[in-house]
Design an enzyme around this catalytic site. Structure first.
Site, PDB file in Angstrom:
ATOM      1  N   GLU A 130       5.509  -4.084  -5.828  1.00  0.00           N
ATOM      2  CA  GLU A 130       4.946  -3.961  -7.178  1.00  0.00           C
ATOM      3  C   GLU A 130       5.398  -5.119  -8.067  1.00  0.00           C
ATOM      4  O   GLU A 130       5.806  -4.934  -9.213  1.00  0.00           O
ATOM      5  CB  GLU A 130       5.311  -2.605  -7.798  1.00  0.00           C
ATOM      6  CG  GLU A 130       4.781  -1.422  -6.998  1.00  0.00           C
ATOM      7  CD  GLU A 130       4.952  -0.091  -7.710  1.00  0.00           C
ATOM      8  OE1 GLU A 130       5.707  -0.032  -8.705  1.00  0.00           O
ATOM      9  OE2 GLU A 130       4.326   0.905  -7.272  1.00  0.00           O
TER      10      GLU A 130
ATOM     11  N   GLU B 282       2.466   3.843  -0.598  1.00  0.00           N
ATOM     12  CA  GLU B 282       3.261   4.941  -1.158  1.00  0.00           C
ATOM     13  C   GLU B 282       2.329   5.978  -1.765  1.00  0.00           C
ATOM     14  O   GLU B 282       1.399   5.629  -2.492  1.00  0.00           O
ATOM     15  CB  GLU B 282       4.216   4.446  -2.249  1.00  0.00           C
ATOM     16  CG  GLU B 282       5.304   3.506  -1.802  1.00  0.00           C
ATOM     17  CD  GLU B 282       6.171   3.034  -2.978  1.00  0.00           C
ATOM     18  OE1 GLU B 282       6.169   3.703  -4.029  1.00  0.00           O
ATOM     19  OE2 GLU B 282       6.839   2.000  -2.830  1.00  0.00           O
TER      20      GLU B 282
END
Length: 514
Positions: free
Chosen positions: A131, A278
């Protein structure tokens, strides 16, 4: 030998050849689609988890074939050697700047963390950072360089074909995600996203995306219904409809994935697949997170696993399943932050499941009851003739004791092919020590952790069984000298009654293959 999709195998008492054909199909069937998988994230703090050998033992017990590591821990990679488990290793964010600025640093990282472990450890992908655009924006200018340097090191070692390189993104980089057809990436990141997508496309890689419907639900101020976030069935008038495409969305997960597909298409990238690196739901939270509960976590993850493994796909790409890594394998009690941050795991650190997933219909992956109480059941709605064929084979060539299904015996009621087939396929599954592939029967059976025993009908493998023998939780096969052994009888369901017949020729044929 595989049947064409949709073809029905008709089995009749007089059709010995058809029954034998079913047997051949049953033993050759492959239940897992390697193009679509469920994996798990190991977690960020290995000190809060069992030893690497214990982790690997749990992965094997749960038939988990894909795992993502948040680093390239040497002990973990050594423990995974020679298991065949597909491993994603990661370049941590704190190493990203160095690798993104130096080809030599990237090559050294590959030498230490990849070349030193392959081929014994089956490393199949590298996640460069995590991220980065939202969590570490100052490293964004070197992100693509880092991917290219890592890939170049793989090319130099002739590993680029077997190991893909990508970087996980938060779904927060997608703006206006509903309706999906109007979604686009935050345009301030175009100088990074365009060359990144070009790199992924040129290397036959994929976009890594973290998808958390829990947070979308929490941040929606009641706009997103809980059922919509949890994959629970919605009435048609409650489904979200994209007015531009008229596509119906029944869950948040699909809407976010399709938003990413549309966002890529606006940048003229239409062929890149998505892997969700995820996704999950916390099982516990504080007073500000009332929907972080065991039941909701169980519901979300169970439905997610079924959704992926059933190859449901998304409304934009039906039938193209989105492989997904569940966050995460273990709870992290030492993790800082809110209560929910510590409680995303499927298991506690001692290996005990936080909850038992409801996975009927999802195959053998993550039937997470570590007491080994797993069963094989016939699928509701399965073709009756296929169920009959499974029942006939299990009670005949499968050498299962089906005498409890006879009229007057404990498992005769309810008298229908579904419940009788469930008893028979489970008895075979237990007889074969729950071996992989022994609960499929050409797609009409599946593994569950719910005990199908009812009333006085105790199924083989049940802890309530008094007539079954167990060694370490594994049911033993019926005694070969039992006078009621199903290996001498073939049972046929017809209009609510059973008849039995001895088919010596079929038994001779089956003996050749068993």
């Amino acid at each position: 030998m595989v049947l064409e999709e949709g073809r029905v195998l008709a089995v009749r008492k007089e059709s010995m050849a058809a029954l034998l054909l079913f047997f051949l199909l049953a033993v050759s069937a492959v239940s897992a689609d390697e193009d679509a998988f469920i994996g798990v994230n190991l977690g960020t703090d290995l000190s809060d988890m069992p030893s690497p050998t214990q982790v690997v033992a749990l992965l094997k017990a749960q038939n988990i074939r894909h795992i993502r590591l948040y680093d390239a821990d040497r002990a973990m990679l050594l423990a995974l050697a020679n298991t065949g488990i597909q491993v994603t290793v990661s370049v941590p964010n704190d190493q990203l700047l160095g690798i993104g600025q130096s080809n030599a640093t990237a090559a050294n990282w590959i030498a230490r963390n990849v070349i030193a472990h392959v081929p014994a450890t089956n490393i199949t992908s590298i996640a460069v950072g995590s991220e980065v655009l939202s969590a570490l924006p100052n490293a964004a200018p070197v992100l693509v360089s880092a991917l290219k340097f890592i890939h170049s090191a793989l090319v130099a070692s002739n590993l680029d074909r077997q190991i893909k390189v990508s970087t996980p993104h938060s779904s927060a980089i997608i703006l206006d995600s509903f309706p999906p057809s109007q979604a686009f990436f935050n345009r301030s990141w175009d100088p990074v996203m365009v060359p990144l997508l070009k790199f992924l496309q040129s290397t036959d890689s994929y976009l890594m995306l973290n998808v958390y419907p829990y947070y979308d639900y929490m941040q929606s101020n009641g706009v997103i219904p809980l059922d919509y976030a949890l994959f629970r069935p919605l009435p048609p008038n409650k489904e979200a409809v994209d007015a531009n495409t008229l596509l119906h969305y029944t869950n948040v997960f699909d809407a976010i994935v399709d938003a990413a597909y549309f966002a890529m298409s606006y940048l003229n990238f239409t062929k890149l697949p998505i892997v969700v690196t995820e996704s999950g739901w916390p099982s516990k939270g504080d007073s500000s997170e009332p929907d972080a509960t065991l039941d909701n976590a169980n519901t979300y993850n169970s439905n997610l696993i079924r959704h992926v493994l059933n190859n449901t796909g998304t409304p934009k790409h039906p039938g193209i399943a989105v492989s997904t890594y569940i966050y995460e394998l273990y709870n992290e009690d030492l993790r800082p932050g809110s209560v929910s941050e510590k409680n995303w795991g499927l298991f506690n650190a001692n290996g005990v499941p936080v909850y038992t997933l409801h996975l009927t219909g999802a195959g053998t992956v993550l039937a997470n009851d570590t007491t080994n109480q797993t069963f094989c059941v016939a699928k509701e709605g399965a073709d009756q003739k296929m169920l009959q064929a499974a029942l006939d084979w299990a009670c005949g060539p499968g050498k299962v004791d089906c005498s409890p299904l006879l009229q007057g015996q404990p498992c005769y009621e309810p008298d229908n092919v579904l419940t009788h087939a469930t008893y028979a396929v489970n008895a075979y599954f237990q007889r074969m020590a729950k071996s992989s592939g022994t609960c499929d029967f050409k797609g009409v059976a599946t593994v569950t952790t719910t005990d199908p025993s009812h009333g006085t009908c105790i199924f083989p493998g049940s802890s309530g069984g008094r007539n079954s023998s167990f060694i370490n939780g594994t049911s033993l096969a019926p005694s070969s000298n039992s006078t009621t052994s199903g290996c001498l009888s073939l049972f046929f369901y017809s209009g609510g009654s059973f008849t039995s017949s001895v088919i010596i020729g079929l038994l001779v044929l089956s003996a050749v293959f068993l």
